[in-house]
Design a protein around this motif. Structure first.
Motif, PDB file in Angstrom:
ATOM      1  N   TYR A   1      -4.075   0.798  -2.689  1.00 46.18           N
ATOM      2  CA  TYR A   1      -3.720  -0.627  -2.671  1.00 46.18           C
ATOM      3  C   TYR A   1      -3.035  -1.001  -3.982  1.00 46.18           C
TER       4      TYR A   1
ATOM      5  N   ARG B   1      -9.155   1.333  -6.120  1.00 42.24           N
ATOM      6  CA  ARG B   1      -7.958   0.944  -5.355  1.00 42.24           C
ATOM      7  C   ARG B   1      -7.591   1.922  -4.258  1.00 42.24           C
TER       8      ARG B   1
ATOM      9  N   GLY C   1      -4.555  -5.561  -5.630  1.00 42.96           N
ATOM     10  CA  GLY C   1      -4.881  -4.277  -5.006  1.00 42.96           C
ATOM     11  C   GLY C   1      -6.375  -3.993  -5.035  1.00 42.96           C
TER      12      GLY C   1
ATOM     13  N   GLU D   1      -5.914  -2.599   7.477  1.00 38.02           N
ATOM     14  CA  GLU D   1      -6.761  -3.372   6.561  1.00 38.02           C
ATOM     15  C   GLU D   1      -7.232  -4.664   7.202  1.00 38.02           C
TER      16      GLU D   1
ATOM     17  N   CYS E   1      -8.713  -3.968  -1.741  1.00 37.46           N
ATOM     18  CA  CYS E   1      -9.357  -2.682  -1.420  1.00 37.46           C
ATOM     19  C   CYS E   1     -10.848  -2.905  -1.170  1.00 37.46           C
TER      20      CYS E   1
ATOM     21  N   LYS F   1       0.839  -1.200   0.000  1.00 34.84           N
ATOM     22  CA  LYS F   1       0.000   0.000   0.000  1.00 34.84           C
ATOM     23  C   LYS F   1       0.877   1.255   0.000  1.00 34.84           C
TER      24      LYS F   1
END
Ligand code: CDP
Length: 253
Positions: free
Chosen positions: A36, A85, A55, A208, A59, A21
């Motif tokens: 991402y 993303r 990504g 995340e 995300c 990230k």
């Protein structure tokens, strides 16, 4: 009239370049944009690859779970997705203590104690690690975190409580899809309650919730549906993540 909200109008200076990230400033100093990428690393950066569409998949998966745990009473830094993303999030002061919750013995715990992977724990185990790439995230306990000034006792209590709530939400969700949640890692941060310098802070879930930081085993077969596919060369991680996406959202990316 203000410009419409888009990645282009929101993205400011690069604040942090992570492994999977990037974090950017936004025009609002209390908000950041998390981007991402398709990058994947393992063994603290020793193994690297690009995983097609990871990504975008992560995300969307992380936003989905952040909203789910927020609805269950866990405050989060996540606000909303911008495009495929990028995520607009509250800017937090990251607490350098990673929290791992385990339901089944695997990974580092199996290795450290010489145990077979797959032993079910009678109740969830909460572990703490010092967030330090140069030291390889060593395991610590809550006293270490308090005595070295990384987190206050009430913050560690909140982190434990939130981590166990997240665990309950995720276990139930994955169980419906025929998947066992083995373990996962969370990061937390502090937000100022009224935005001013020196104001009291609250702990929120940051970072995340994705299969990059979780172990997910298919019920019955034990097939791995997480980043261990990449760490252990078990197959095509992009295909695995697409399969997870389809199970969660009922459609292909
Ligand atoms: O995965 P590894 O064997 O390095 O460590 P672990 O302590 O067994 O990891 C427990 C869980 O936390 C797994 O789901 C990992 O994917 C996750 N984790 C992570 O996301 N980031 C780390 N730095 C360490 C673990």
């Amino acid at each position: 009239m203000s410009a419409p909200e888009s990645v282009d109008t929101l993205r400011g200076a690069l604040l942090y370049q992570g492994k999977a990230k990037q974090v950017y400033a936004t025009p609002d100093p209390t908000r950041i944009l998390i981007h991402y990428t398709d990058g994947a690393t393992a063994f603290n950066g020793l193994k690297k690859a690009n995983i097609a569409d990871k990504g975008a998949i992560n995300c969307k998966i992380s936003a989905f779970f952040m909203e789910k745990v927020a609805a269950a009473g866990v405050p989060t830094a996540f606000e909303r997705n911008i495009g495929d993303r990028d995520q607009l999030c509250k800017k937090v002061d990251i607490i350098p203590v990673e929290v791992v919750v385990r339901n089944v013995v695997a990974g580092g715990l199996a290795k450290k104690l010489g145990l077979a992977e797959g032993i079910k724990l009678p109740s969830p185990l909460v572990e703490h690690f010092y967030k330090s790439d140069s030291l390889n995230d060593p395991q610590i306990n809550e006293d270490t975190a308090v005595l070295l000034g990384w987190a206050q006792p009430h913050e560690l209590l909140a982190m434990r409580d939130y981590a166990l709530k997240v665990n309950a939400v995720l276990i139930a969700f994955w169980a419906e899809l025929g998947v066992d949640l083995v373990d996962f890692k969370l990061e937390f941060g502090r937000v100022a309650l009224d935005g001013s310098v020196g104001a009291p802070t609250a702990v929120v879930l940051a970072d995340e919730i994705t299969p990059d930081g979780s172990r997910l085993w298919e019920r019955g077969t034990g097939r791995k549906l997480d980043k261990d596919v990449f760490r252990r060369d078990l197959g095509d991680l992009s295909e695995t993540y697409r399969e997870l996406y389809k199970r969660i959202f009922g459609e292909s990316l």
